[in-house]
Design a protein around this motif. Structure first.
Motif, PDB file in Angstrom:
ATOM      1  N   ARG A 192       0.826  -1.205   0.000  1.00 52.33           N
ATOM      2  CA  ARG A 192       0.000   0.000   0.000  1.00 52.33           C
ATOM      3  C   ARG A 192       0.863   1.259   0.000  1.00 52.33           C
ATOM      4  O   ARG A 192       0.563   2.233  -0.692  1.00 52.33           O
ATOM      5  CB  ARG A 192      -0.952   0.002   1.200  1.00 52.33           C
ATOM      6  N   ASN A 209      -7.684  -2.829   0.270  1.00 52.10           N
ATOM      7  CA  ASN A 209      -6.415  -3.191  -0.350  1.00 52.10           C
ATOM      8  C   ASN A 209      -6.638  -3.481  -1.820  1.00 52.10           C
ATOM      9  O   ASN A 209      -7.635  -4.102  -2.205  1.00 52.10           O
ATOM     10  CB  ASN A 209      -5.820  -4.440   0.307  1.00 52.10           C
ATOM     11  N   ASN A 211      -5.724 -10.451   0.870  1.00 47.63           N
ATOM     12  CA  ASN A 211      -5.103 -10.143  -0.413  1.00 47.63           C
ATOM     13  C   ASN A 211      -4.938 -11.364  -1.297  1.00 47.63           C
ATOM     14  O   ASN A 211      -4.914 -11.251  -2.522  1.00 47.63           O
ATOM     15  CB  ASN A 211      -3.727  -9.504  -0.180  1.00 47.63           C
ATOM     16  N   TRP A 230      -5.044  -0.330  -7.125  1.00 51.51           N
ATOM     17  CA  TRP A 230      -4.722   0.502  -5.968  1.00 51.51           C
ATOM     18  C   TRP A 230      -5.102   1.965  -6.139  1.00 51.51           C
ATOM     19  O   TRP A 230      -5.020   2.752  -5.193  1.00 51.51           O
ATOM     20  CB  TRP A 230      -3.220   0.418  -5.681  1.00 51.51           C
TER      21      TRP A 230
END
Length: 406
Positions: free
Chosen positions: A31, A201, A312, A379
């Motif tokens: 991130r 995420n 994830n 993202w």
């Protein structure tokens, strides 16, 4: 309001990779890496590690962690690893205090070196977020805390940590949950709803990409038998034992398990006791590049967890075109939203897993369709939300608005 040219943030978390543990907390580093790609943020990292008296190999993981360098450049980012005291039995209750005490000098060093950061960006609510709240008060800095999963779903059930977390949430200018389900749990915990945000995420679509399963299996020397894959720490919560038990009914399948943890020997014994050891392969801890190959080679990813925040591994597998079977807990239903990418298990049991795998196998999704679903979870949205939040807090600070810092 004019935005500063570049925001300076201090990322604070014990969940962050190092040269000694390159896979530890990789989701936090990912991130951050995506945020830094914007060019609008400069970041230093303080990632404390527990103190241990020896680095001799005979002490195993404790010694390995103790050998973490005090300061290093990891993947191009300046990271400090101050030590903190974590005594047995009472460690859980005093960890926020010892974390804050251990990290204070490292943070002061950054300021003395000229890195007068605008915001503390803490990850994992307890003890990390609570320690960050103590440090934010000391250094008079705005604070954001991201809840990750087990900190909210498990640790918050203990009385003292819960009280600590409630206090920290009132000190933070923003609390972040990685799924809608997690933010609901945070509200129930007592986190002020008006300061709560969802920032999911994403998935690294460059690292995890489509590959030809047959070619990849040949490269990995996997057998031609249909293959199920489990990825994660070998702990009860992740449910590898359920996958092994299900294998007694899924006789046409192999099972590959990637990860390390305290349950490995127990899982190996279980596989032998059930007579499926010849169809179970343990790969140990893998690098991200090797993990991507495993996703691409597998037919189905399994995640029979008892609790999750925003796992994830599901999006990573999907980005490689691999459909998934997972327990319907936490934010998983926000990822597996259609049968075109996988199946949800209504309960956490071997029979539910067998039923889900067989149902999926009869209507196997097209790998391009699965990849397309993952591509919706990049993202960009999360990075933009972080930037907007950090700009706001940095702007308040630069305008002399200290009211936001309790």
């Amino acid at each position: 309001m004019n935005r500063p040219a570049r925001i300076r943030t201090l990322l604070f978390s014990t969940l962050y990779p190092s040269s000694v543990r390159p896979g530890h907390g990789i989701f936090v580093e990912t991130r951050l890496r995506e945020l830094l790609a914007s060019g609008q943020v400069e970041t230093k990292v303080v990632a404390p590690v527990p103190w241990f008296f020896s680095t001799h190999p005979r002490y195993g993981d404790y010694a390995r962690i103790a050998s973490t360098p005090r300061r290093e450049t990891h993947n191009g980012i300046d990271v400090q690893h101050p030590h903190y005291f974590l005594p047995p039995k009472i460690g859980m209750n005093i960890a926020p205090l010892t974390l804050a005490m251990g990290a204070k000098a490292s943070i002061q060093r950054l300021i003395d070196e000229g890195f007068d950061f605008d915001v503390i960006d803490a990850h994992y609510y307890y003890p990390d977020g609570v320690a960050a709240a103590l440090l934010a008060r000391h250094f008079k800095k705005p604070l954001t805390i991201t809840g990750r999963g087990s900190d909210i779903n498990l640790v918050a059930h203990f009385f003292l940590p819960r009280r600590w977390m409630q206090w920290a949430s009132r000190q933070a200018q923003a609390s972040i949950g990685v799924s809608t389900a997690l933010t609901r749990a945070m509200v129930e915990l007592g986190v002020p709803a008006e300061r709560l945000m969802v920032m999911r995420n994403g998935v690294d679509l460059q690292r995890f990409r489509l590959g030809d399963p047959q070619t990849t299996r040949l490269t990995l020397r996997w057998p031609e038998r249909p293959t199920l894959l489990c990825v994660g720490n070998l702990v009860e919560n992740k449910g590898q034992h359920i996958a092994i038990e299900a294998l007694t009914q899924l006789k046409e399948f192999e099972l590959v398990i990637a990860g390390e943890g305290p349950e490995r020997k127990t899982l190996e014994r279980l596989a032998r006791a059930l007579g499926v050891a010849n169809r179970v392969r343990f790969l140990g801890q893998l690098k991200q590049a090797d993990l991507a190959s495993c996703y691409a080679a597998a037919d189905v990813l399994l995640l029979p967890s008892s609790r999750e925040g925003w796992p994830n591994v599901l999006l990573e597998a999907m980005a490689c075109g691999t459909p998934v079977v997972a327990t319907d807990v936490g934010g998983i239903s926000e990822i597996v939203t259609t049968d075109a990418v996988g199946r949800l298990m209504p309960e956490r049991s071997p029979i539910a897993l067998v039923t889900a795998v067989r149902g999926l196998w009869q209507e196997m999704p097209d790998r391009l369709t699965v990849r397309a679903h993952a591509q919706q979870h990049g993202w960009r949205t999360t990075s933009e939300a972080q930037l907007a939040l950090f700009h706001r807090l940095a702007g308040q600070r630069s305008n002399g608005d200290r009211a936001c810092v309790t």
